[in-house]
Write a protein that holds these residues in place. Structure first.
Motif, PDB file in Angstrom:
ATOM      1  N   LEU A 121      35.881  21.955  45.558  1.00 40.89           N
ATOM      2  CA  LEU A 121      35.911  22.592  44.089  1.00 40.89           C
ATOM      3  C   LEU A 121      36.814  21.746  43.308  1.00 40.89           C
ATOM      4  O   LEU A 121      37.850  21.384  43.515  1.00 40.89           O
ATOM      5  N   ALA A 122      36.341  21.562  42.177  1.00 39.14           N
ATOM      6  CA  ALA A 122      37.130  20.616  41.200  1.00 39.14           C
ATOM      7  C   ALA A 122      36.828  21.054  39.571  1.00 39.14           C
ATOM      8  O   ALA A 122      35.956  21.934  39.303  1.00 39.14           O
ATOM      9  N   ASP A 123      37.854  20.692  38.895  1.00 38.27           N
ATOM     10  CA  ASP A 123      37.917  21.260  37.666  1.00 38.27           C
ATOM     11  C   ASP A 123      37.081  20.104  36.702  1.00 38.27           C
ATOM     12  O   ASP A 123      36.628  19.217  37.096  1.00 38.27           O
ATOM     13  N   SER A 124      37.265  20.282  35.232  1.00 41.50           N
ATOM     14  CA  SER A 124      36.296  19.399  34.315  1.00 41.50           C
ATOM     15  C   SER A 124      37.113  17.866  34.442  1.00 41.50           C
ATOM     16  O   SER A 124      36.291  17.109  34.200  1.00 41.50           O
ATOM     17  N   GLY A 125      38.210  17.923  34.835  1.00 42.83           N
ATOM     18  CA  GLY A 125      38.692  16.442  35.070  1.00 42.83           C
ATOM     19  C   GLY A 125      38.603  15.813  36.153  1.00 42.83           C
ATOM     20  O   GLY A 125      39.217  14.863  36.629  1.00 42.83           O
ATOM     21  N   SER A 126      37.723  16.572  37.024  1.00 43.68           N
ATOM     22  CA  SER A 126      37.516  16.123  38.436  1.00 43.68           C
ATOM     23  C   SER A 126      38.772  16.172  39.698  1.00 43.68           C
ATOM     24  O   SER A 126      38.960  15.489  40.643  1.00 43.68           O
ATOM     25  N   ARG A 127      39.633  16.811  39.225  1.00 50.75           N
ATOM     26  CA  ARG A 127      40.664  17.043  40.133  1.00 50.75           C
ATOM     27  C   ARG A 127      40.438  18.231  41.118  1.00 50.75           C
ATOM     28  O   ARG A 127      39.770  19.199  40.736  1.00 50.75           O
ATOM     29  N   ILE A 128      40.394  17.839  42.343  1.00 54.23           N
ATOM     30  CA  ILE A 128      40.154  18.719  43.277  1.00 54.23           C
ATOM     31  C   ILE A 128      40.918  19.776  43.589  1.00 54.23           C
ATOM     32  O   ILE A 128      42.328  19.591  43.523  1.00 54.23           O
ATOM     33  N   LEU A 129      40.500  21.001  43.713  1.00 56.23           N
ATOM     34  CA  LEU A 129      41.255  22.476  43.695  1.00 56.23           C
ATOM     35  C   LEU A 129      41.556  22.871  45.223  1.00 56.23           C
ATOM     36  O   LEU A 129      42.367  23.274  45.363  1.00 56.23           O
ATOM     37  N   ALA A 130      40.409  22.568  45.774  1.00 58.35           N
ATOM     38  CA  ALA A 130      40.262  23.270  47.219  1.00 58.35           C
ATOM     39  C   ALA A 130      38.956  22.528  47.856  1.00 58.35           C
ATOM     40  O   ALA A 130      38.271  21.901  46.988  1.00 58.35           O
ATOM     41  N   CYS A 131      39.179  22.327  48.999  1.00 61.49           N
ATOM     42  CA  CYS A 131      37.851  21.811  50.008  1.00 61.49           C
ATOM     43  C   CYS A 131      38.098  22.307  51.289  1.00 61.49           C
ATOM     44  O   CYS A 131      39.082  22.964  51.613  1.00 61.49           O
ATOM     45  N   THR A 132      37.013  22.300  51.907  1.00 67.00           N
ATOM     46  CA  THR A 132      36.768  22.743  53.434  1.00 67.00           C
ATOM     47  C   THR A 132      37.317  21.712  54.308  1.00 67.00           C
ATOM     48  O   THR A 132      37.627  22.085  55.641  1.00 67.00           O
ATOM     49  N   ARG A 133      37.171  20.662  53.912  1.00 68.23           N
ATOM     50  CA  ARG A 133      37.496  19.332  55.088  1.00 68.23           C
ATOM     51  C   ARG A 133      38.401  18.409  54.056  1.00 68.23           C
ATOM     52  O   ARG A 133      37.957  18.008  53.378  1.00 68.23           O
ATOM     53  N   ILE A 134      39.661  18.251  54.536  1.00 72.68           N
ATOM     54  CA  ILE A 134      40.684  17.087  53.965  1.00 72.68           C
ATOM     55  C   ILE A 134      39.966  15.733  54.740  1.00 72.68           C
ATOM     56  O   ILE A 134      40.101  15.542  55.752  1.00 72.68           O
ATOM     57  N   VAL A 135      39.961  14.839  53.770  1.00 70.46           N
ATOM     58  CA  VAL A 135      39.722  13.441  54.287  1.00 70.46           C
ATOM     59  C   VAL A 135      40.988  12.613  54.124  1.00 70.46           C
ATOM     60  O   VAL A 135      41.273  12.321  52.922  1.00 70.46           O
ATOM     61  N   SER A 136      41.673  12.072  54.997  1.00 73.64           N
ATOM     62  CA  SER A 136      42.781  11.186  55.064  1.00 73.64           C
ATOM     63  C   SER A 136      42.469   9.932  55.034  1.00 73.64           C
ATOM     64  O   SER A 136      41.370   9.470  55.150  1.00 73.64           O
ATOM     65  N   ARG A 137      43.182   8.809  54.490  1.00 79.99           N
ATOM     66  CA  ARG A 137      43.158   7.393  54.522  1.00 79.99           C
ATOM     67  C   ARG A 137      42.981   7.146  56.057  1.00 79.99           C
ATOM     68  O   ARG A 137      42.128   5.942  56.127  1.00 79.99           O
TER      69      ARG A 137
END
Length: 528
Positions: A121-137
């Protein structure tokens, strides 16, 4: 499913749902999201390795309300557009909100990328608000996905649809003889579609570039004839197979309810496999428990032959009352009486251990029988749901947390109320990146601070409130209690540690000032 088939899915979703309002958001199962849009229920299944999207009738059994970021961001919005990113396996749902004080645009991004699938889920500025799976470095060298960061899609592979007619692409396709040579060339074409293209080429007598040209024309004109080939679903007829009536048809079992049942059955099957492994291990351990009768016999023989047992011997051969000789191992540093007492003690322990193991085996067999009855269809859906809920409660971190406290902003604090609960929340419930807190140098509760989206950094106020809980659990505490905190990954048991006893590294310290007037129930004050 490959990207070319997702084009057909995107087209149907756009026809059915564009311009309608999302009234509520649910979580029908872990890794899934349900959107009630215009009286229909859109189910997005992001469980690897087979993500799916289907449309069913809205009903009352569509799962629990979704967590706050999802429900707040999508409920009450209007679906403006459903599109596919190129021919990638990515669906983008754009929602607008009429209310002025909220973000005018929200994007729900469904990455249908097999074992790496995700809902974002992202806002109009493409900032992520939520996700079902976090992808780390550490998981990906290309990008990271976590709330608060700017969303970047996965890199595309192969030539875009507009480049399929280029000479270099056609030349490479003309030489291709295997799926491995085709799917890297074309965006949205995976091994399944590449295999279907080759099969269609052999069956129809057309060359591979000609079959690809027909596929490209269908994608450009959006004239799809969904086809269930032996390789997988296709947007048009490719190879042997049968037509697909509706690309949004629910799986067998009936839409959201069927998805919930499927998820419940998967939980029960996983639980049964675990219980089978547990039963096998219990039997193995039981076989290794020494006979208490033999241990008592050895102790009695030693007491009856004390003069014949030399001090310092490692073993001795002595007859029993029937004249049968027994080779009895000894502790060299102990007398005959002490060795006999040791055997009697081991016999008592063996009897207790045997009784405990036999009881566990009976309970495990009964649990397996109950699961078998449910899975065989001897129980109704309510019974399956109840059993799956019970299994989830025993293994799900949120459901089984000993003392969970909502801290606001999606943060939850788990507090151990005993040494065994301390071990449970630290080593069985907590994730490796959750925050672990404990009063320094004092016996007290293990406190774990976690977010519904893993990998978050807690705000200072939330961290201080969790530290106050850890400090308040200390008996005879001073007015200022130092509380150490670190990630759970840096907490471990040491050799010989009892329940709740741990060592940790990488810690930082908060100094929590408690109200000295209330020794029985301190409240958080200033943290330094």
């Amino acid at each position: 499913m490959d990207g070319v088939y997702i084009s057909a899915v995107a087209c149907r979703l756009s026809e059915e749902l564009t311009g309608r309002t999302c009234s509520r958001v649910t979580r029908p199962f872990a890794g899934g999201l349900g959107l009630s849009i215009g009286g229909r229920m859109l189910l997005l299944d992001a469980r690897p390795p087979s993500p799916a999207a289907w449309l069913g009738d809205d009903g009352a059994d569509d799962g629990d309300p979704a967590p706050q970021p999802w429900s707040d961001g999508l409920a009450g919005t209007r679906l403006e557009e459903v599109r596919q990113e190129g021919l990638d396996r990515i669906l983008v749902f754009e929602f607008s909100r009429v209310r002025r004080y909220c973000n005018p645009l929200m994007r729900l991004i469904f990455e249908m990328t097999g074992r790496n699938c995700n809902l974002i889920l992202a806002d109009s500025g493409s900032r992520i608000l939520a996700c079902t799976r976090i992808v780390s470095r550490s998981m990906s060298r290309v990008r990271t996905v976590r709330p608060g960061e700017t969303y970047e899609g996965p890199p595309s592979s192969g030539a875009g649809l507009g480049s399929w007619r280029e000479d270099r692409v056609l030349e490479a396709l003309g030489k291709a003889t295997s799926p491995e040579e085709i799917h890297p060339l074309l965006e949205g074409v995976g091994p399944a579609t590449a295999g279907a293209i080759l099969e269609e080429s052999r069956a129809s007598g057309r060359k591979v570039p000609e079959v690809v040209a027909v596929l490209g024309s269908a994608l450009e004109s959006r004239e799809f004839a969904p086809w269930a080939s032996v390789h997988g679903p296709m947007p048009i007829r490719l190879g042997e197979g049968a037509p697909i009536a509706d690309v949004l048809s629910p799986p067998s079992g009936g839409g959201p309810a069927g998805a919930c049942r499927k998820a419940a059955v998967e939980i029960l099957e996983a639980r049964r496999a675990f219980l089978e492994r547990k039963l096998e291990k219990l039997r193995s351990v039981l076989d290794g428990v020494p006979s208490e009768d033999l241990l008592r016999l050895r102790g009695a023989i030693l007491l009856a032959n004390i003069p014949r047992v030399p001090r310092g011997a490692e073993e001795v051969v002595l007859p029993d009352w029937d004249g049968m000789e027994h080779r009895i191992p000894l502790r060299p540093g102990r007398s005959a009486v002490e060795n006999a007492q040791r055997y009697f003690r081991k016999a008592r322990n063996a009897a207790v251990e045997r009784s405990r193991l036999e009881s566990s085996i009976r309970e495990t067999r009964a649990a397996i029988g109950e699961l078998d009855a449910a899975l065989a269809g001897g129980s109704g859906q309510c019974r399956i749901d109840r059993l799956a809920g019970a299994v989830g409660a025993t293994r799900g971190a949120e459901a089984r947390s000993p003392a969970g406290r909502a801290m606001g902003g999606g943060w939850t604090c788990l507090v151990g109320r005993s040494a065994r609960e301390n071990d449970e929340i630290t080593f069985r419930i907590a994730g490796r990146d959750d925050i672990w807190l404990h009063a320094r140098g004092a016996a007290g509760a293990h406190v774990v601070l976690r977010h519904e989206s893993r990998g978050q950094t807690p705000p200072r106020a939330v961290l201080e409130a969790a530290a106050a809980l850890a400090a308040a659990s200390v008996r005879n505490r001073p007015d200022v209690v130092p509380v150490d905190y670190t990630k759970v990954r840096y907490v471990r048991k040491f050799r010989g540690a009892g329940p709740g006893e741990v060592v940790y590294t990488g810690e930082k310290t908060l100094f929590v000032r408690l109200c000295s007037a209330r020794r029985g129930g301190a409240r958080p004050g200033e943290a330094k």
